[in-house]
Design an enzyme around this catalytic site. Structure first.
Site, PDB file in Angstrom:
ATOM      1  N   ARG A 293      -9.057 -17.690  62.948  1.00  0.00           N
ATOM      2  CA  ARG A 293     -10.230 -18.532  63.236  1.00  0.00           C
ATOM      3  C   ARG A 293     -10.773 -18.254  64.637  1.00  0.00           C
ATOM      4  O   ARG A 293     -10.093 -17.635  65.451  1.00  0.00           O
ATOM      5  CB  ARG A 293      -9.829 -20.003  63.128  1.00  0.00           C
ATOM      6  CG  ARG A 293      -9.465 -20.341  61.725  1.00  0.00           C
ATOM      7  CD  ARG A 293      -9.329 -21.812  61.550  1.00  0.00           C
ATOM      8  NE  ARG A 293      -9.132 -22.089  60.138  1.00  0.00           N
ATOM      9  CZ  ARG A 293      -9.489 -23.204  59.536  1.00  0.00           C
ATOM     10  NH1 ARG A 293     -10.040 -24.170  60.221  1.00  0.00           N
ATOM     11  NH2 ARG A 293      -9.278 -23.362  58.261  1.00  0.00           N
TER      12      ARG A 293
ATOM     13  N   TRP B 111     -16.163 -31.552  56.655  1.00  0.00           N
ATOM     14  CA  TRP B 111     -16.467 -32.973  56.822  1.00  0.00           C
ATOM     15  C   TRP B 111     -17.379 -33.180  58.041  1.00  0.00           C
ATOM     16  O   TRP B 111     -18.366 -33.912  57.989  1.00  0.00           O
ATOM     17  CB  TRP B 111     -15.153 -33.737  56.994  1.00  0.00           C
ATOM     18  CG  TRP B 111     -15.279 -35.216  57.179  1.00  0.00           C
ATOM     19  CD1 TRP B 111     -15.315 -36.168  56.195  1.00  0.00           C
ATOM     20  CD2 TRP B 111     -15.369 -35.920  58.431  1.00  0.00           C
ATOM     21  NE1 TRP B 111     -15.425 -37.418  56.758  1.00  0.00           N
ATOM     22  CE2 TRP B 111     -15.458 -37.294  58.124  1.00  0.00           C
ATOM     23  CE3 TRP B 111     -15.380 -35.525  59.768  1.00  0.00           C
ATOM     24  CZ2 TRP B 111     -15.556 -38.278  59.112  1.00  0.00           C
ATOM     25  CZ3 TRP B 111     -15.489 -36.502  60.751  1.00  0.00           C
ATOM     26  CH2 TRP B 111     -15.569 -37.865  60.416  1.00  0.00           C
TER      27      TRP B 111
ATOM     28  N   ASP C 260      -6.799 -30.565  54.523  1.00  0.00           N
ATOM     29  CA  ASP C 260      -7.906 -29.609  54.483  1.00  0.00           C
ATOM     30  C   ASP C 260      -9.247 -30.333  54.528  1.00  0.00           C
ATOM     31  O   ASP C 260      -9.366 -31.469  54.063  1.00  0.00           O
ATOM     32  CB  ASP C 260      -7.798 -28.784  53.177  1.00  0.00           C
ATOM     33  CG  ASP C 260      -8.623 -27.502  53.254  1.00  0.00           C
ATOM     34  OD1 ASP C 260      -9.131 -27.171  54.339  1.00  0.00           O
ATOM     35  OD2 ASP C 260      -8.762 -26.847  52.207  1.00  0.00           O
TER      36      ASP C 260
ATOM     37  N   ASN D 227      -4.238 -18.992  60.115  1.00  0.00           N
ATOM     38  CA  ASN D 227      -5.231 -19.719  60.911  1.00  0.00           C
ATOM     39  C   ASN D 227      -5.527 -19.090  62.275  1.00  0.00           C
ATOM     40  O   ASN D 227      -6.524 -19.435  62.922  1.00  0.00           O
ATOM     41  CB  ASN D 227      -4.821 -21.195  61.107  1.00  0.00           C
ATOM     42  CG  ASN D 227      -5.012 -22.039  59.862  1.00  0.00           C
ATOM     43  OD1 ASN D 227      -4.321 -23.026  59.638  1.00  0.00           O
ATOM     44  ND2 ASN D 227      -5.976 -21.664  59.014  1.00  0.00           N
ATOM     45  N   TRP D 228      -4.683 -18.139  62.717  1.00  0.00           N
ATOM     46  CA  TRP D 228      -4.965 -17.455  63.989  1.00  0.00           C
ATOM     47  C   TRP D 228      -6.277 -16.677  63.909  1.00  0.00           C
ATOM     48  O   TRP D 228      -6.863 -16.335  64.923  1.00  0.00           O
ATOM     49  CB  TRP D 228      -3.841 -16.485  64.348  1.00  0.00           C
ATOM     50  CG  TRP D 228      -2.527 -17.144  64.600  1.00  0.00           C
ATOM     51  CD1 TRP D 228      -1.443 -17.132  63.759  1.00  0.00           C
ATOM     52  CD2 TRP D 228      -2.126 -17.923  65.743  1.00  0.00           C
ATOM     53  NE1 TRP D 228      -0.408 -17.853  64.314  1.00  0.00           N
ATOM     54  CE2 TRP D 228      -0.799 -18.342  65.534  1.00  0.00           C
ATOM     55  CE3 TRP D 228      -2.770 -18.306  66.934  1.00  0.00           C
ATOM     56  CZ2 TRP D 228      -0.099 -19.121  66.462  1.00  0.00           C
ATOM     57  CZ3 TRP D 228      -2.069 -19.077  67.853  1.00  0.00           C
ATOM     58  CH2 TRP D 228      -0.758 -19.473  67.605  1.00  0.00           C
TER      59      TRP D 228
ATOM     60  N   GLY E 283     -13.299 -29.354  58.948  1.00  0.00           N
ATOM     61  CA  GLY E 283     -14.479 -28.610  59.387  1.00  0.00           C
ATOM     62  C   GLY E 283     -15.702 -28.964  58.549  1.00  0.00           C
ATOM     63  O   GLY E 283     -16.763 -29.314  59.086  1.00  0.00           O
TER      64      GLY E 283
ATOM     65  N   GLU F 261       4.871 -31.610  41.598  1.00  0.00           N
ATOM     66  CA  GLU F 261       3.600 -31.988  40.962  1.00  0.00           C
ATOM     67  C   GLU F 261       2.482 -31.734  41.975  1.00  0.00           C
ATOM     68  O   GLU F 261       2.606 -32.111  43.148  1.00  0.00           O
ATOM     69  CB  GLU F 261       3.603 -33.480  40.601  1.00  0.00           C
ATOM     70  CG  GLU F 261       4.583 -33.874  39.527  1.00  0.00           C
ATOM     71  CD  GLU F 261       4.171 -33.382  38.143  1.00  0.00           C
ATOM     72  OE1 GLU F 261       2.995 -33.033  37.939  1.00  0.00           O
ATOM     73  OE2 GLU F 261       5.053 -33.340  37.265  1.00  0.00           O
TER      74      GLU F 261
ATOM     75  N   SER G  57      -1.584 -22.662  59.635  1.00  0.00           N
ATOM     76  CA  SER G  57      -0.905 -21.603  58.877  1.00  0.00           C
ATOM     77  C   SER G  57      -0.855 -20.313  59.689  1.00  0.00           C
ATOM     78  O   SER G  57      -1.580 -20.153  60.686  1.00  0.00           O
ATOM     79  CB  SER G  57      -1.634 -21.357  57.562  1.00  0.00           C
ATOM     80  OG  SER G  57      -2.811 -20.612  57.797  1.00  0.00           O
TER      81      SER G  57
END
Ligand code: FPP
Length: 239
Positions: A69, A23, A18, A66-67, A21, A205, A63
């Protein structure tokens, strides 16, 4: 890792990639640049993880959500997957690494589906490392697809009578035969699992870091594994 540092390694590491974008935006660059650098980083980190001796790696690349976007961003990601899978095939052969795509491939472009079939077929007998890439993946979607297949088998009379145990159910998941993740890392600040490996991460974890994926390198990974090692030494017998 220095010679004295004997860390307990996760057998299966899962990563939510993740922050590409954000960044890029921070550097005044388009989001696409972040995805390109993120893809290069995945390629490098795959080697780092393999060299450390971690057996299973699963990454969340795209995911079912994400479509939603922007269309051009989705198109760019699909192109990156295409190119990446071709490079990944070479790496699979070099490193004896089995590559599998988890998720529902049916919504992907036919040529991308061909690419997926090819890398899976070419690498299917390798067992030095197991690399799963989640594309068009959602944990709930995976469970719905699994239950649908299971119900089909029940109708055909293929299932044993009686209770559907976890062990039977898992055979219908995309991850059939793959052990559950021991450690899940999510980069870039969000502290949720966003529909990733819902069934499989019941005892995993979790490790969250503010570092964005393009900046997540070997030292950041070691920090996560040190934390995993500390938790295991403290609570190792508890599970
Ligand atoms: C989520 O947030 C990340 C993605 C949708 C893409 C992750 C994909 C890659 C790292 C490409 C490499 C993967 C493969 C298999 C080639 P975001 O990165 O869009 O960032 P944001 O939360 O800052 O918007």
């Amino acid at each position: 890792m220095n010679m004295e540092e004997k860390l307990i390694l996760p057998n299966h590491l899962a990563i939510i990639l993740d922050g590409n974008g954000r960044w890029a935006k921070k550097r005044g660059m388009p989001r696409s640049y972040g995805h390109i650098v993120g893809t290069d980083n995945l390629e490098k980190m795959c080697d780092v993880i393999s060299d450390m001796g971690i057996k299973y790696l699963t990454v969340y690349a795209f995911s079912t959500e994400n479509w939603k976007r922007a269309q051009d961003e989705v198109a760019l990601l699909m192109n990156l997957f295409r190119k990446y899978l071709r490079r990944c095939e070479k790496k699979a052969i070099r490193n004896h690494m089995r590559v599998r795509i988890i998720g529902d491939p049916s919504a992907l472009a036919p040529d991308l589906q061909d690419e997926i079939r090819e890398v899976e077929e070419v690498s299917k007998d390798y067992d030095r490392m197991f690399f799963q890439i989640a594309i068009n993946y959602g944990g709930r979607d995976e469970i719905e697809r699994a239950v649908t297949k299971l119900a089909d088998d029940a109708r055909k009379g293929v299932l044993p009578e009686g209770r559907v145990t976890g062990e039977i159910f898992e055979r219908y998941l995309d991850t059939a035969g793959i052990p559950d993740p021991d450690l899940m890392i999510r980069t870039s600040g969000e502290q949720r699992i966003s529909n990733f490996l819902l069934w499989q991460m019941a005892y995993t974890e979790y490790y969250f870091t503010d570092v964005a994926w393009p900046d997540f390198h070997k030292e950041e990974l070691l920090e996560a594994i040190r934390e995993y090692d500390r938790r295991n030494r403290r609570f190792g017998d508890a599970k």
